[in-house]
Design an enzyme around this catalytic site. Structure first.
Site, mmCIF file in Angstrom:
data_model
loop_
_atom_site.group_PDB
_atom_site.id
_atom_site.type_symbol
_atom_site.label_atom_id
_atom_site.label_comp_id
_atom_site.label_asym_id
_atom_site.label_seq_id
_atom_site.Cartn_x
_atom_site.Cartn_y
_atom_site.Cartn_z
ATOM 1 N N GLY A 279 44.191 134.807 -24.438
ATOM 2 C CA GLY A 279 44.667 135.299 -23.139
ATOM 3 C C GLY A 279 43.927 134.652 -21.977
ATOM 4 C CD GLU B 171 45.940 133.773 -28.976
ATOM 5 O OE1 GLU B 171 45.850 132.619 -29.438
ATOM 6 O OE2 GLU B 171 46.043 134.008 -27.763
ATOM 7 C CB ALA C 149 43.757 140.111 -25.593
ATOM 8 C CD GLU D 15 48.383 133.597 -24.034
ATOM 9 O OE1 GLU D 15 47.473 134.445 -24.214
ATOM 10 O OE2 GLU D 15 49.456 133.605 -24.657
HETATM 11 N N1 COA Z 1 37.461 140.713 -27.395
HETATM 12 C C1 COA Z 1 36.465 141.596 -27.440
HETATM 13 N N2 COA Z 1 35.192 141.260 -27.442
HETATM 14 C C2 COA Z 1 34.899 139.955 -27.400
HETATM 15 C C3 COA Z 1 35.901 138.961 -27.356
HETATM 16 C C4 COA Z 1 37.234 139.409 -27.372
HETATM 17 N N3 COA Z 1 38.256 138.541 -27.264
HETATM 18 N N4 COA Z 1 35.305 137.767 -27.355
HETATM 19 C C5 COA Z 1 33.983 137.977 -27.359
HETATM 20 N N5 COA Z 1 33.727 139.304 -27.405
HETATM 21 C C6 COA Z 1 32.450 139.981 -27.437
HETATM 22 C C7 COA Z 1 31.786 139.812 -28.787
HETATM 23 O O1 COA Z 1 32.299 140.755 -29.702
HETATM 24 C C8 COA Z 1 30.354 140.060 -28.432
HETATM 25 O O2 COA Z 1 30.150 141.464 -28.252
HETATM 26 P P1 COA Z 1 28.838 142.216 -28.862
HETATM 27 O O3 COA Z 1 27.690 141.576 -28.151
HETATM 28 O O4 COA Z 1 29.057 143.621 -28.524
HETATM 29 O O5 COA Z 1 28.846 141.901 -30.317
HETATM 30 C C9 COA Z 1 30.217 139.435 -27.058
HETATM 31 O O6 COA Z 1 31.552 139.359 -26.544
HETATM 32 C C10 COA Z 1 29.630 138.050 -27.116
HETATM 33 O O7 COA Z 1 30.398 137.274 -28.001
HETATM 34 P P2 COA Z 1 29.780 136.441 -29.221
HETATM 35 O O8 COA Z 1 30.825 136.278 -30.251
HETATM 36 O O9 COA Z 1 28.494 137.061 -29.662
HETATM 37 O O10 COA Z 1 29.487 135.069 -28.504
HETATM 38 P P3 COA Z 1 29.404 133.633 -29.164
HETATM 39 O O11 COA Z 1 28.912 132.735 -28.100
HETATM 40 O O12 COA Z 1 28.674 133.679 -30.451
HETATM 41 O O13 COA Z 1 30.918 133.233 -29.535
HETATM 42 C C11 COA Z 1 33.277 133.006 -29.071
HETATM 43 C C12 COA Z 1 31.859 133.025 -28.530
HETATM 44 C C13 COA Z 1 34.195 132.915 -27.855
HETATM 45 C C14 COA Z 1 33.475 131.783 -29.958
HETATM 46 C C15 COA Z 1 33.564 134.280 -29.875
HETATM 47 O O14 COA Z 1 33.142 135.402 -29.110
HETATM 48 C C16 COA Z 1 35.015 134.488 -30.205
HETATM 49 O O15 COA Z 1 35.530 133.852 -31.119
HETATM 50 N N6 COA Z 1 35.691 135.405 -29.477
HETATM 51 C C17 COA Z 1 37.056 135.766 -29.769
HETATM 52 C C18 COA Z 1 37.998 134.779 -29.144
HETATM 53 C C19 COA Z 1 39.424 135.142 -29.500
HETATM 54 O O16 COA Z 1 39.814 135.179 -30.647
HETATM 55 N N7 COA Z 1 40.235 135.376 -28.467
HETATM 56 C C20 COA Z 1 41.627 135.731 -28.635
HETATM 57 C C21 COA Z 1 41.792 137.204 -28.707
HETATM 58 S S1 COA Z 1 43.477 137.658 -28.923
#
Ligand code: COA
Length: 645
Positions: free
Chosen positions: A496, A519, A451, A499
């Site tokens: 998500g 999450e 999400a 999911e």
């Molecule tokens: N919601 C909103 N934005 C997200 C996102 C999410 N779930 N997951 C990634 N992004 C965005 C990041 O904020 C970043 O944006 P920016 O460039 O404007 O800063 C962009 O996507 C790239 O992500 P980044 O974190 O820089 O990539 P990474 O390769 O270093 O890390 C992840 C990848 C997937 C490990 C990391 O993005 C992450 O932990 N994301 C959240 C996952 C999560 O918790 N999902 C459940 C949500 S309820």
């Protein structure tokens, strides 16, 4: 093969003089023909009795008798050029001047045979495949002397024999089938030399990923290591870009020649006793099937570029001669030509062999963004419609539709807008009769990172509750859509994102995919169904572990828990997803729909009730036209054509 060819001609109504140098060989040949005709007769495949057909075959030791009244002569002696030349020269001196002289050679130059005759315009290659009575393919090979009239006569003749001729427009090493097969053998030998994978792993990838009827080493054993060795050598001598490995040379010298000696790449119970090696799809999971096939694709392009054969004929030859379900150019289009080109460049950089140097035509297709099925044009053209929404790209590639989550800069995080577009798109595709299977994947390095955290930054508890219902409703549409949906996880599938994948019917994941429910790290819990779905799929303990720790796991681990159906390497993901999609798309759509509903809704009720739902579904499906078609086709030993009625 001579007796098989004689039989084919006699079955088509021709008078045949079958000549050999040894009485016993002729006797044996007649026995084999008789046995084969009787077998065909017992299956009701002959319009005449075996006796009537055999009465048209005259065995003789006398070349003069065999050739003096012949209109057409076909030679099938061992692949020794001097021996063939002798036969051609002799036949030429006896046969009437209008007679055509053909060779059943699989590798020798027709031109050199023509040179020993006084009728080079009437000398041609007519290469049958073993057993000639069963296999439909005939390669018709023109030398630079062969006249167009001779070519036409032989093509018409092949059709009269009930065969499917393909034209090889110029003499070239291995013609079509052996040249392409040679390229696959070449790569398999070199992969073995790399020692990363063994015979069984490579063969499993051939069988289960590329859908070849046999693994390549299984096939080498079957044909005979000596026969393959000589075939490869003959092609190399005539300029084919193959290099044999040391271990293959050693195996050839060791006298372990495959099935016939009881040992080759595999062991067999006794010499000559073939038992199909037992392999599983898991064995080939980590083998890159694109590597096995990319050099062969390059060689096929080579044949087109040199005007040796037409693209359509090459594909026909591969389907009929090697029994592949798809032609080599169709396979290339399915993989994506950009992927093929990258693989060739990688192999060229590693091994510096000419066979890998990407051919110009292939490179130019990629340069012009003609990447195969996915862009609507590659070696072939496809009816493809691409539509871009704000957050999705939808490719209708009948009978498949691809939904591509398209916010790569945000790792395809699920915004409110994306959820709306997903729901709407699934509802639309459900109504589209041309679409039978839907595949969902992500643009860039992520499938979907969950999400969009930004969108619930200022949420109240009630907002979050409603959001959770909204996302569940959008994913519910995937479960409600009456067509199979495949998730092709190309990278992160988190929260998500996982999911979403679990709402689909099948999950294929790239081996580099990372999945999890993180999450908890945000101070929340999953809200799009994971507490229920994940627990049901992998068991509540394991689900709790993933949800409590927020740990991300590999696709391989996910597959071990039964969460992922199949793993592919990144370069193969599109190909494998498409392959499975196309396979399912051939099945009866109404049966697929009912099976999906019975499984999806039946699992939430008591087993007794679920079974009644199943029985009702069974009754409903039996009343469809497709069920009539399926049952009728089975009984008539035909392939059913399902229409969704
Ligand atoms: N919601 C909103 N934005 C997200 C996102 C999410 N779930 N997951 C990634 N992004 C965005 C990041 O904020 C970043 O944006 P920016 O460039 O404007 O800063 C962009 O996507 C790239 O992500 P980044 O974190 O820089 O990539 P990474 O390769 O270093 O890390 C992840 C990848 C997937 C490990 C990391 O993005 C992450 O932990 N994301 C959240 C996952 C999560 O918790 N999902 C459940 C949500 S309820």
């Amino acid at each position: 093969m001579g007796h098989g060819i004689a039989q084919v001609f006699a079955m088509a109504g021709f008078e045949v003089w079958m000549r050999d140098i040894d009485e016993n060989i002729l006797k044996n040949a007649m026995e084999k023909i008789k046995w084969s005709l009787e077998k065909l007769h017992s299956k009701g495949r002959l319009s005449e009795t075996p006796r009537e057909i055999i009465s048209r075959i005259h065995a003789t030791l006398d070349m003069n008798e065999a050739c003096r009244n012949a209109d057409f002569i076909i030679e099938a002696v061992p692949e020794i050029l001097d021996l063939k030349k002798k036969i051609f020269s002799e036949a030429d001196s006896i046969a009437p001047s209008h007679a055509i002289l053909a060779s059943n050679t699989s590798s020798l130059p027709i031109q050199e045979l023509a040179n020993v005759t006084k009728r080079p315009d009437k000398v041609i290659g007519m290469h049958f495949f073993n057993p000639p009575v069963i296999l439909k393919l005939v390669e018709v090979i023109k030398s630079s002397y062969t006249s167009d009239e001779t070519v036409q006569i032989v093509i018409d003749l092949a059709k009269r024999l009930g065969k499917e001729p393909v034209l090889v427009k110029k003499d070239s090493p291995g013609f079509i089938v052996n040249r392409i097969l040679g390229a696959i053998i070449h790569e398999a030998l070199w992969m073995l030399e790399d020692k990363k994978f063994g015979v069984k792993e490579i063969d499993a990838a051939c069988r289960f990923k590329l859908e070849m009827p046999m693994g390549i080493f299984e096939l080498i054993d079957y044909i005979g290591i000596d026969v393959v060795y000589h075939m490869m050598k003959a092609m190399i001598d005539r300029g084919a870009p193959f290099t044999l490995t040391k271990s293959f040379e050693e195996l050839f010298k060791s006298n372990n020649l495959g099935v016939k000696t009881g040992k080759g790449y595999y062991s067999y119970p006794a010499p000559g006793k073939y038992v199909k090696p037992s392999l599983s799809s898991l064995m080939g999971q980590n083998v890159n099937s694109l590597q096995i096939i990319a050099p062969a694709i390059n060689e096929a392009v080579h044949l087109v570029e040199e005007d040796i054969a037409d693209l359509v004929d090459i594909d026909k030859a591969i389907r009929l001669g090697l029994n592949f379900p798809h032609g080599i150019f169709e396979i290339a289009d399915n993989f994506g030509l950009d992927n093929v080109l990258n693989m060739l460049n990688e192999l060229y950089n590693k091994r510096k062999m000419d066979i890998y140097k990407p051919r110009k035509y292939l490179a130019s297709l990629v340069e012009n963004n003609n990447l195969g099925r996915k862009t609507g044009k590659g070696f072939y053209e496809y009816d493809v419609d691409v539509r871009k929404l704000d957050t999705l790209k939808i490719i209708r590639e009948k009978p498949l539709a691809w939904i591509i989550l398209n916010r790569p800069q945000k790792l395809n995080a699920l915004s409110i807008e994306m959820l709306d577009e997903i729901k709407r798109t699934f509802a639309e595709l459900d109504k589209d009769k041309d679409i039978r299977v839907i595949i969902i994947t992500g643009a860039g390095k992520s499938f979907c990172a969950g999400a969009d955290v930004k969108s619930f930054e200022n949420f109240s508890g009630v907002d979050a509750f409603k959001y959770s219902l909204k996302i569940q409703d959008a994913f519910g549409e995937i479960e409600r859509v009456g067509k199979p949906v495949i998730a092709a996880i190309n990278g992160y599938a988190l929260g998500g994102g996982l999911e979403l994948a679990m709402a689909c019917d099948l999950i294929i994941a790239s081996s580099s995919a990372i999945i999890g429910q993180p999450e908890i790290n945000l101070g929340i819990i999953p809200g799009a169904g994971a507490t229920q779905k994940l627990a049901r799929i992998i068991g509540s303990n394991k689900a709790k572990e993933l949800i409590y720790t927020g740990d991300m796991i590999s696709a391989e681990e996910g597959a071990r828990y039964g969460l992922i159906n199949q793993i592919a390497l990144a370069e193969e993901l599109e190909y494998i997803a498409r392959k499975i999609g196309l396979k399912i798309a051939e099945k009866p759509p109404l049966s697929l729909m009912i099976a999906k509903y019975v499984i999806n809704y039946g699992k939430d009720v008591a087993e007794k009730v679920g079974k009644i739902i199943e029985a009702l579904g069974f009754g409903l499906v039996r009343s469809t036209r497709d069920a009539e078609e399926g049952i009728k086709a089975f009984l008539e030993k035909k392939k059913p054509k399902f229409k969704g009625e």
